[in-house]
Motif scaffolding. Structure first.
Motif, short mmCIF file in Angstrom:
data_model
loop_
_atom_site.label_atom_id
_atom_site.label_comp_id
_atom_site.label_asym_id
_atom_site.label_seq_id
_atom_site.Cartn_x
_atom_site.Cartn_y
_atom_site.Cartn_z
N GLU A 117 0.71 -1.16 0.01
CA GLU A 117 -0.22 -0.18 0.01
C GLU A 117 0.48 1.07 0.03
O GLU A 117 0.17 2.14 -0.39
N VAL A 118 2.09 1.02 0.73
CA VAL A 118 3.25 2.43 0.09
C VAL A 118 3.39 2.41 -0.52
O VAL A 118 4.45 3.22 -1.08
N TRP A 119 4.72 1.91 -0.51
CA TRP A 119 5.50 1.54 -1.87
C TRP A 119 4.89 1.00 -2.98
O TRP A 119 5.51 1.32 -3.99
N ARG A 120 4.05 0.22 -3.30
CA ARG A 120 3.12 -0.45 -4.73
C ARG A 120 3.42 -0.88 -5.33
O ARG A 120 4.10 -1.25 -5.88
N THR A 121 4.38 -1.93 -4.58
CA THR A 121 5.32 -3.44 -4.73
C THR A 121 4.95 -4.60 -3.89
O THR A 121 4.79 -4.57 -3.07
N SER A 122 5.15 -5.69 -4.67
CA SER A 122 6.01 -6.73 -4.08
C SER A 122 6.94 -6.92 -3.87
O SER A 122 7.01 -8.13 -2.84
N TRP A 123 7.80 -6.00 -4.10
CA TRP A 123 9.28 -7.07 -4.21
C TRP A 123 9.95 -6.59 -2.63
O TRP A 123 10.00 -6.14 -1.83
N GLU A 124 10.50 -8.27 -2.47
CA GLU A 124 10.89 -8.06 -1.48
C GLU A 124 12.15 -7.66 -0.44
O GLU A 124 11.90 -7.27 0.90
N GLY A 125 12.39 -6.64 -1.37
CA GLY A 125 13.67 -6.11 -0.32
C GLY A 125 13.33 -4.88 -0.49
O GLY A 125 14.21 -3.94 0.34
N THR A 126 11.55 -4.67 -0.79
CA THR A 126 12.00 -3.10 0.27
C THR A 126 11.56 -3.80 1.40
O THR A 126 10.78 -2.44 2.75
N GLY A 127 11.62 -5.02 2.39
CA GLY A 127 11.27 -5.42 3.78
C GLY A 127 12.30 -3.88 4.43
O GLY A 127 11.84 -3.28 5.48
N ARG A 128 13.67 -4.18 4.12
CA ARG A 128 14.04 -3.26 4.65
C ARG A 128 13.93 -2.18 4.72
O ARG A 128 14.89 -1.01 6.20
N THR A 129 14.12 -1.26 3.80
CA THR A 129 13.31 -0.12 3.56
C THR A 129 12.21 0.36 4.87
O THR A 129 11.91 1.31 5.33
N LEU A 130 11.40 -0.49 4.88
CA LEU A 130 9.84 -0.54 5.66
C LEU A 130 10.41 -0.41 7.23
O LEU A 130 10.40 -0.13 7.97
N GLU A 131 11.47 -1.18 7.78
CA GLU A 131 12.05 -0.64 9.05
C GLU A 131 13.10 0.09 9.01
O GLU A 131 12.42 0.72 10.66
N VAL A 132 13.67 0.59 8.61
CA VAL A 132 14.32 1.92 8.62
C VAL A 132 13.20 3.28 8.27
O VAL A 132 13.42 4.17 9.22
N HIS A 133 12.27 2.99 8.28
CA HIS A 133 11.01 3.99 8.19
C HIS A 133 10.59 4.03 9.05
O HIS A 133 9.79 5.32 9.61
N VAL A 134 10.35 3.11 9.40
CA VAL A 134 9.45 2.91 10.91
C VAL A 134 10.65 3.73 12.06
O VAL A 134 10.26 4.93 12.88
N ALA A 135 12.27 3.39 12.26
CA ALA A 135 12.74 3.73 13.02
C ALA A 135 13.00 4.95 12.37
O ALA A 135 12.78 6.16 13.59
N SER A 136 13.20 5.75 11.39
CA SER A 136 12.51 7.31 11.39
C SER A 136 11.84 7.92 11.73
O SER A 136 11.92 8.81 12.71
N LEU A 137 10.69 7.26 11.96
CA LEU A 137 9.21 7.48 12.72
C LEU A 137 9.55 7.65 13.99
O LEU A 137 9.31 8.88 14.60
N ARG A 138 9.96 6.91 14.15
CA ARG A 138 9.84 6.82 16.18
C ARG A 138 10.41 7.96 16.39
O ARG A 138 10.02 8.58 17.25
#
Length: 228
Positions: A183-204
């Motif tokens: 929904e956020v990255w509009r992709t099912s590409w598996e490598g985006t998972g690490r990007t998600l973790e970094v964005h969560v850490a940045s938001l916190r």
């Protein structure tokens, strides 16, 4: 799509420009931070993405990223040899939308370029019909894409906002990692998972509320609505 490639190594730039051109990109090459900033003047050509190498001869790449963000909302992808999370969070805090760690796969780079270039419409990205979401001291204005905590505006990147807005529409509900990426990255590409973790850490870090987004191990994330 027009793409601004900021890279001081002419050989690397030539090879990458050729690859990007084969995939339909119109590439402008800037060899320094100053050249990049001059290319991003309002009267200049518009770019869909800026691909910014951090190892520049005239200015620190992070500094250039901050200057770019002050003058344009064009998505910025940092290219860096630094793989530690702290460095990547620093780049995101300066306004970068994503990062690629050297050495990178060309397919990975193309996937990230296409991901950040997709502009998100607030209501579509969150599925919410509300224009303002309130979570304790946190206020999320979907129409203006503005977030504030105790009345102070928090500067978020496009993807950080989309991620927060998605979780905030249903506080307490666990969103699967795959669902967030879709929904956020509009992709099912598996490598985006690490990007998600970094964005969560940045938001916190930006919201100064580490407990606001809870990690549900093996599943995903949920937003824990603060009291008040």
């Amino acid at each position: 799509m027009r793409l601004l490639l900021v890279e001081d190594d002419n050989h690397v730039a030539a090879a990458l420009s050729a690859v990007l051109a084969r995939h339909g990109f119109d590439v402008t090459h800037a060899r320094s931070g100053e050249e990049a900033l001059q290319a991003l003047v309002p009267e200049g050509p518009g770019f869909g993405v800026v691909l910014l190498d951090l190892g520049l001869p005239d200015q620190d790449g992070y500094e250039v990223c901050g200057k770019i963000r002050k003058r344009t909302a064009t998505p910025v992808i940092m290219v860096t040899a630094r793989s530690d999370v702290r460095s990547r969070i620093h780049g995101l805090n300066l306004g970068a939308d994503d990062y690629v760690v050297k050495p990178y796969d060309t397919g990975e780079l193309l996937a990230r370029i296409h991901a950040v270039s997709r502009r998100s419409v607030p209501d579509e990205s969150t599925g919410s019909t509300e224009t303002v979401l309130r979570l304790g001291s946190v206020r999320i204005e979907l129409a203006t894409r503005q977030v504030s905590v105790d009345g102070s505006v928090i500067q978020l990147t496009r993807k950080e906002f989309d991620l927060l807005a998605l979780l905030a529409q249903r506080p307490g509900v666990v969103f699967r990692r795959e669902q967030i990426i879709s929904e956020v990255w509009r992709t099912s590409w598996e490598g985006t998972g690490r990007t998600l973790e970094v964005h969560v850490a940045s938001l916190r870090a930006k919201l100064r509320m580490p407990a606001l987004i809870e990690t549900v191990r093996g599943v995903g994330y949920r937003l824990v609505a603060p009291a008040g």
